[in-house]
Every structure is written in C-alpha cells, then in structure tokens.
Write an enzyme that holds these catalytic residues in place. Structure first.
Site, PDB file in Angstrom:
ATOM      1  N   SER A 141       0.844  -1.201   0.000  1.00 38.07           N
ATOM      2  CA  SER A 141       0.000   0.000   0.000  1.00 38.07           C
ATOM      3  C   SER A 141       0.872   1.242   0.000  1.00 38.07           C
ATOM      4  CB  SER A 141      -0.881   0.015   1.246  1.00 38.07           C
ATOM      5  OG  SER A 141      -1.526   1.264   1.399  1.00 38.07           O
ATOM      6  N   TYR A 154      -1.579  -0.018  10.297  1.00 34.27           N
ATOM      7  CA  TYR A 154      -1.836  -0.515   8.941  1.00 34.27           C
ATOM      8  C   TYR A 154      -0.626  -0.262   8.056  1.00 34.27           C
ATOM      9  CZ  TYR A 154      -3.542  -0.480   4.133  1.00 34.27           C
ATOM     10  OH  TYR A 154      -3.680  -0.695   2.778  1.00 34.27           O
TER      11      TYR A 154
END
Length: 265
Positions: A141, A154
């Site tokens: 990501s 995250y």
C-alpha cells in the site's frame, strides 16, 4: 508469468480487487483457487464468474496458520499443482492514533496483512519451487511508505509486506519463482466496511478522481505479474506521492496530513 493455463491462488477474492482479480484471471484462461473468510462473498464471486468450471472457492481465515497450511495441502492434493499466489487480502485499522488503538485491533491488522501473507508464502513456496515457472504477488500500500495519520499500524503492516517481498525476491534470485510487490494508492473498495471501520470522508472529495477502480487495479496487479515486475506503484496518487516523498519526505507528510483533515469536512 503469463496467467494462461496457470493455477493461481487469490486471497480476499470475495469482493473488491480480489473479486476482479479472480474474474480477470479466469478470462485469461487461468484456473483460480479463491480464498475469503466469507462464504456468502465467495458465492457471489462464483455467480459473477458464470459458475466457471475453473473457479474453486475456499473459506479460509488467512490469519490462522493451521487453516492456511491445511488449505494449501488440500489444493495441491486435489488439483496437483499451484503456479502462483496473489496475496491481496487485507484490512485497515480504525482511524485513530496508536495511543488510542486497542492491542487486539493491532494484532488483527498484523495477523491478516502481514502474517496472512507470510503464512500463504510459507505454505505454498515448496510447491512453487517445483514448477517450471511460478510467481508470488503481494499487495502492499501507499501507506507502507508514506505515513497516513490514524493508519500507522496498517502502514507498518504494509511496509512489512513490501520489505518481505523484496527480501524474498533476493533470496529466490536464480530460481524459477519470481516475486512482485504491488503498491496501490486509493482504491474504490469496501475495505472500511470489511475492516469494521468507519471514517467521515466525503464522497464528493476532490481527491476522488485519483482513486483507482477495482477493475483497473486488478488489471495492473496482473500486469505486474505477467511483466515480472518486482515493484509496481499503481494509481495517480501513489505515483505522485512516491516522487514527492523521495524529494521531500516532511513536505509529503504534511501534505497527506492536510488532505486527511480536509477530507473529513
């Protein structure tokens, strides 16, 4: 590795990018073993595939080591081979700072995003090494290289996926197994809902035109595999922030802070 004729595992295939990966791989002539924690979501993917005879669905919690290894054993026993895995499944955290984030939520994010990816690799790598050619694709990501407020854990999980992928590629140099890490920016998916996370972001945000559709994101993930690219940054926002972060990391961090604040109003 071209998808045509290959046997490929896709995680998180019950919705979003995982579902599109599954459908596009089927269109390219692959046999797909699709994994998700939701049987209902898997059934919908199967329905959208036209009940393809080359699609096989499995309910698996990828954060459970025993389930993952049992799944790998079952697939290889029933189908004889696996040529590739695409580790797409992932969740985000609640949009709150680490100081307010409960440890069980931290564990869940790491267990699914990092350990789920690692378990899949460990379970299938011995099989992949026996194939004439094989490929591992891991989805990281933009948050794995650019700090996003309220998504630090995250981001850490996705940074771990990125480095794991690059390290694995180095270890497998000279073998028949290639590795790709795909680093997307924003994608129009239901990840907040699937992660049991709410966040007050306006759907009319001026940044919405920067988001990738799941269809395009899946196409680019498959392209990374078929072109044997070690690292692929996908999405306008991700490519722009990658350049900016390399030039001036503090400016990039301040910019993402301002964007996040503005998007809440």
């Amino acid at each position: 590795m071209k998808a045509q004729g290959k046997h490929i595992v896709v995680t998180g295939g019950g919705n979003g990018v995982g579902r599109e990966l599954t459908l596009q791989l089927l269109e390219k002539g692959a046999t797909v073993f699709v994994v998700d924690i939701s049987e209902e979501a898997l059934n919908e993917t199967a329905k959208l595939s036209g009940s393809s005879k080359r699609l096989f669905t499995y309910v698996v919690d990828i954060s459970n080591r025993e389930e993952v290894f049992a799944f790998a054993k079952k697939v290889i026993k029933e189908h004889g081979k696996v040529d590739g895995i695409i580790n797409n499944a992932g969740i985000i955290q609640p949009f709150i700072p680490i100081n307010e984030l409960e440890l069980d939520r931290i564990d869940k994010v790491m267990d699914i995003n990092f350990y789920g990816t690692l378990y899949m690799i460990k379970a299938f790598l011995p099989q992949l090494l026996t194939r004439p050619e094989a490929h591992i694709v891991n989805v990281s990501s933009m948050g794995g290289f650019l700090p996003v407020p309220g998504q630090s854990v995250y981001g850490a999980s996705k940074a771990a996926v990125k480095l794991l992928s690059e390290g694995l590629s180095s270890e497998l140099k000279g073998s028949n197994v290639k590795v790709s890490v795909v680093i997307p920016g924003g994608i129009e998916t239901g990840i907040k809902i699937n992660s049991s996370v709410s966040h007050n972001v306006s759907a009319d945000s001026s940044k919405s035109n920067m988001l990738l559709s799941p269809v395009v994101a899946a196409k680019l993930v498959i392209k990374a595999m078929e072109k044997n690219r070690l690292r692929s940054y996908i999405g306008k926002d991700c490519n722009a922030m990658n350049v900016l972060y390399r030039i001036n990391s503090f400016f990039a961090m301040n910019m993402i802070n301002r964007i996040m604040i503005a998007s809440e109003h």
